[in-house]
Design a protein around this motif. Structure first.
Motif, short mmCIF file in Angstrom:
data_model
loop_
_atom_site.label_atom_id
_atom_site.label_comp_id
_atom_site.label_asym_id
_atom_site.label_seq_id
_atom_site.Cartn_x
_atom_site.Cartn_y
_atom_site.Cartn_z
N LEU A 209 11.48 -45.47 -99.49
CA LEU A 209 12.97 -45.26 -99.89
C LEU A 209 13.69 -44.59 -99.46
N GLN A 210 13.15 -43.37 -99.10
CA GLN A 210 14.06 -42.37 -98.49
C GLN A 210 14.43 -42.72 -96.90
N GLN A 211 13.29 -43.38 -96.22
CA GLN A 211 13.37 -43.70 -94.72
C GLN A 211 14.55 -44.71 -94.96
N ALA A 212 14.43 -45.87 -95.76
CA ALA A 212 15.57 -46.87 -96.20
C ALA A 212 16.92 -46.17 -96.32
N ALA A 213 16.97 -45.25 -97.10
CA ALA A 213 18.38 -44.77 -97.55
C ALA A 213 18.87 -44.14 -96.08
N LEU A 214 17.92 -43.30 -95.38
CA LEU A 214 18.80 -42.54 -94.25
C LEU A 214 18.85 -43.51 -93.21
N LYS A 215 18.00 -44.70 -93.05
CA LYS A 215 18.74 -45.56 -92.13
C LYS A 215 19.97 -46.48 -92.48
N LEU A 216 19.95 -46.48 -93.73
CA LEU A 216 21.36 -47.11 -94.31
C LEU A 216 22.48 -46.10 -94.17
N GLU A 217 22.31 -45.02 -94.40
CA GLU A 217 23.36 -44.15 -94.10
C GLU A 217 23.66 -43.87 -92.72
N ASP B 86 31.32 -49.17 -76.01
CA ASP B 86 30.92 -48.11 -76.98
C ASP B 86 30.86 -48.73 -78.29
N SER B 87 31.69 -49.77 -78.47
CA SER B 87 31.91 -50.27 -79.92
C SER B 87 30.98 -51.32 -80.26
N LEU B 88 30.52 -52.03 -79.14
CA LEU B 88 29.51 -53.05 -79.09
C LEU B 88 28.04 -52.51 -79.14
N LYS B 89 27.96 -51.41 -78.49
CA LYS B 89 26.91 -50.64 -78.51
C LYS B 89 26.41 -50.05 -80.00
N HIS B 90 27.44 -49.39 -80.68
CA HIS B 90 27.29 -48.79 -81.88
C HIS B 90 27.12 -49.85 -83.02
N ASN B 91 27.74 -51.20 -82.85
CA ASN B 91 27.58 -51.93 -83.59
C ASN B 91 26.25 -52.49 -83.63
N LEU B 92 26.07 -52.89 -82.63
CA LEU B 92 24.34 -53.35 -82.20
C LEU B 92 23.42 -52.36 -82.76
N ASP B 93 23.78 -51.17 -82.54
CA ASP B 93 22.68 -50.01 -83.18
C ASP B 93 22.67 -50.18 -84.70
N ALA B 94 23.82 -50.20 -85.15
CA ALA B 94 23.94 -50.35 -86.88
C ALA B 94 23.24 -51.40 -87.43
N ARG B 95 23.47 -52.71 -86.69
CA ARG B 95 22.82 -53.90 -87.13
C ARG B 95 21.22 -53.78 -86.72
N ASN B 96 20.78 -53.11 -85.87
CA ASN B 96 19.37 -52.79 -85.60
C ASN B 96 18.75 -52.05 -86.87
N ILE B 97 19.66 -50.98 -87.19
CA ILE B 97 19.20 -49.90 -88.22
C ILE B 97 18.92 -50.79 -89.54
N ILE B 98 20.09 -51.44 -89.77
CA ILE B 98 19.93 -52.27 -91.05
C ILE B 98 19.13 -53.18 -91.11
N SER B 99 18.51 -53.61 -90.09
CA SER B 99 17.37 -54.62 -89.93
C SER B 99 16.25 -54.02 -90.33
N GLU B 100 16.00 -52.70 -89.71
CA GLU B 100 14.83 -52.05 -89.92
C GLU B 100 14.74 -51.46 -91.42
N ALA B 101 15.93 -51.01 -91.99
CA ALA B 101 15.92 -50.65 -93.34
C ALA B 101 15.55 -51.90 -94.17
N ARG B 102 16.10 -53.24 -93.91
CA ARG B 102 15.77 -54.26 -94.61
C ARG B 102 14.25 -54.66 -94.58
N ALA B 103 13.54 -54.42 -93.53
CA ALA B 103 12.30 -54.65 -93.35
C ALA B 103 11.38 -53.62 -94.49
N LEU B 104 11.91 -52.28 -94.56
CA LEU B 104 11.20 -51.35 -95.40
C LEU B 104 11.49 -51.98 -96.84
N ILE B 105 12.70 -52.25 -97.24
CA ILE B 105 12.87 -52.62 -98.43
C ILE B 105 12.25 -53.93 -98.89
#
Length: 170
Positions: A50-58, A89-108
């Motif tokens: 839960l903590q890992q997922a919350a940190l990833k979402l943040e 830069d925007s595309l890179k950060h957006n893609l990073d965000a989507r990947n991180i959300i995907s990782e959090a989704r897997a944990l959840i």
């Protein structure tokens, strides 16, 4: 002599019954402690996920901000940074965000919090809309729409983090 045999049998029965009672009690206490320890470890593992997922979402929240803010800073400050660099830069950060959300989704998903998983899928789709607008160079044309999507995504990410916190307390 007969009395000695009865005494011997009596003593043997008492020792045997005492050992049986003691062994049974030890077994049940050990079994109880083992199941208690296992439950404790499962709670700690769940809390850690839960903590890992919350940190990833943040972090995803932060990355989405990084994905959109350079454009508005570019406009507001008449920034000298080339717009192509801002797009990259925007595309890179957006893609990073989507990947991180995907990782959090897997944990959840691992934790079985399916309504939250569904919310994160929707958030990913909305983040993709922002990505597409940037990739098509339509950021300034769709600025209000992108701001609305971005603010909604940020709000929903905050709700997801709050939901994770409530699951940790449960």
């Amino acid at each position: 002599m007969e009395k000695d045999i009865y005494t011997l049998i009596d003593t043997a029965l008492k020792i045997g019954l005492g050992a049986l009672i003691s062994g049974s009690a030890t077994y049940f206490v050990a079994r109880h402690n083992s199941s208690h320890e296992k439950a404790k470890e499962e709670r700690a593992f769940r809390r850690q996920i839960l903590q890992q997922a919350a940190l990833k979402l943040e972090l995803a929240h932060f990355k989405l901000d990084e994905a959109t803010h350079p454009f508005w800073a570019h406009v507001a400050n008449k920034d000298a940074t080339p717009l192509t660099s801002v797009h990259e830069d925007s595309l890179k950060h957006n893609l990073d965000a989507r990947n991180i959300i995907s990782e959090a989704r897997a944990l959840i998903t691992l934790l079985g919090i399916l309504p939250l998983r569904k919310s994160l899928l929707e958030i990913e789709k909305d983040a993709s809309k922002i990505y597409e607008a940037v990739a098509k160079n339509e950021v300034f044309k769709q600025g209000t729409k992108i701001n609305d999507i971005h603010n909604d995504v940020r709000r929903r990410l905050g709700e997801c983090i709050e939901t994770l916190g409530n699951h940790e307390l449960a």
